[in-house]
Scaffold this active site. Sequence first.
Site, PDB file in Angstrom:
ATOM      1  N   GLU A   1       0.832  -1.198   0.000  1.00  0.00           N
ATOM      2  CA  GLU A   1       0.000   0.000   0.000  1.00  0.00           C
ATOM      3  C   GLU A   1       0.867   1.248   0.000  1.00  0.00           C
ATOM      4  O   GLU A   1       1.988   1.246   0.505  1.00  0.00           O
ATOM      5  CB  GLU A   1      -0.917   0.016   1.228  1.00  0.00           C
ATOM      6  CG  GLU A   1      -2.001  -1.049   1.195  1.00  0.00           C
ATOM      7  CD  GLU A   1      -2.891  -1.032   2.426  1.00  0.00           C
ATOM      8  OE1 GLU A   1      -4.112  -1.181   2.252  1.00  0.00           O
ATOM      9  OE2 GLU A   1      -2.369  -0.889   3.546  1.00  0.00           O
TER      10      GLU A   1
ATOM     11  N   CYS B   1      -0.197   6.355   9.943  1.00  0.00           N
ATOM     12  CA  CYS B   1       1.033   5.716  10.413  1.00  0.00           C
ATOM     13  C   CYS B   1       0.715   4.478  11.248  1.00  0.00           C
ATOM     14  O   CYS B   1      -0.087   4.527  12.178  1.00  0.00           O
ATOM     15  CB  CYS B   1       1.823   6.719  11.246  1.00  0.00           C
ATOM     16  SG  CYS B   1       3.407   6.118  11.829  1.00  0.00           S
TER      17      CYS B   1
END
EC number: 2.1.1.192
Length: 391
Positions: A124, A378
Site C-alpha cells: 500500500e 502511520c
Amino acid sequence: MTTPLDTPTREPLPLAPAGPGKLVMSAPRRGKPPRHFVDLEPAERGPAMVELGEKAFRGKQLATQWFERLEDDPARMTDLPAASRTRIAEALLPTLLTPIRTLTADGGTTIKSLYRLHDGALVESVLMRYKNRDTICISSQAGCGMNCPFCATGQAGLTRNLSTAEIVEQVTAASRALARDEVPGGPGRVSNVVFMGMGEALANYKSAVAAVRRLVSPAPDGLGISARGVTMSTVGLVPAIDKFAQEGIAATLALSLHAPDDELRDELVPINQRWKVGEALDAARRYFEATGRRVSIEYALIKDINDQAWRADRLGKLLNARGRGWVHVNPIPLNPTPGSKWTASDPAVERAFVAALENRGIPTTVRDTRGSDIDGACGQLAAIGPEQPRA
C-alpha cells in the site's frame, strides 16, 4: 493523576502478543520481480537499448518519457520508433503494480492505494495533498520483519523486499494521477516522499537507496525531487544508518524511537534488543553531522504505556546530551489497528508530554494524522485484499 518528572514509576506493560512475526532481518527468498527500466542505473540504460537492437540514445529518450513526462503508455512515446515500442515495452516496462483498490478520505485529498505485485504480494501507499506540498508515503517491503506490536504492518510479518522499480513506481503512479488532474486540488506533482509505509527500508538497503537516487536525480535520470523532500524512516538499524549517512544524498532521517528507556523500547521496538536507545541516538547524531540534515524522532503516544511526562523529560535529556539544534520530535497520536487494545493518549496527557520536551528546549510538533478512517495513517498499513475481512 500525574507523575512528577523526577519520580518515574514502573508500570505494568500490557503489551500485545508477538503476533505471527518475529524479528526478521533478511527477507524470505521468492522469485525476483521482472527487470524494469527503473531498476537500471542511468549508465546502464543505453547498453540495455543496444541489447534490444536499438541505438544507445534511445535509453535517454525512454528516461525522458518515464521520469520527466511521466508517460507510461508506449503508444504515446512518439520519439521512439513506432516499430520498436512494443519490443521495448515488453523488455523494459513490465507491469509491476496492479491497482486493486483505492480508498479516499479528507475530501479526496488523502488516497490509499492497494497494489498487487507480480507474485501476488500486496503493498500500500498513501498520497496526501496539502496546501503547499503533495506527499506520498511509500512501502519498501511487502510486510515488515520488525514485529513492533502496536503496528499493523509489523504484526503481519515480512513477505519480501521490493525492487527498486517497485518502490519508485509507487511515486510515479501518484505523480501521474496528480499531473492528470485525477486528484482534487488541480494538477500537481509529488514533492515529498516518506519511507513510512510498509517495511523497514534500511533492511532492504540496496533497493531502497537506489530508489532514493532515482527520486532525487534530476530528470531525465530520475524524478528530480529535492533530497530535502525525501524522508528515510528507520526503527534504528545502526550500521545501515551510518552507511546511509555516507551516501551523499542528504535526505531527512526519521528515527522511530517510541520510548527513551531500553526496558520499554525492548518491548515496543524489538530491534532495541540488538541496538539500544543510546546507540540509535548516537547514530542519528552522526547522521546529522555527516549530512547537516536535522533528524526527526518519531514517537507514537500510547495511552498509559509510553506517554508519561517523565519519559518526555528523559528523552529531552538524552537528546540535549548529544548537542542542540540537531533534532526535532514528532509525537504521533496512536492510530487504531485491528485487534489492538491500545489507544491514543488523552489530549491533556499529550499536551503535558509536549510541554516536557519543550521545557528542555526540544522543537516538538504533534504529527498531523491523516487517513486513519481508511487505515491509511502511520502504523495502519496492512495490505488487506478485497477478499479478506477486516477485524
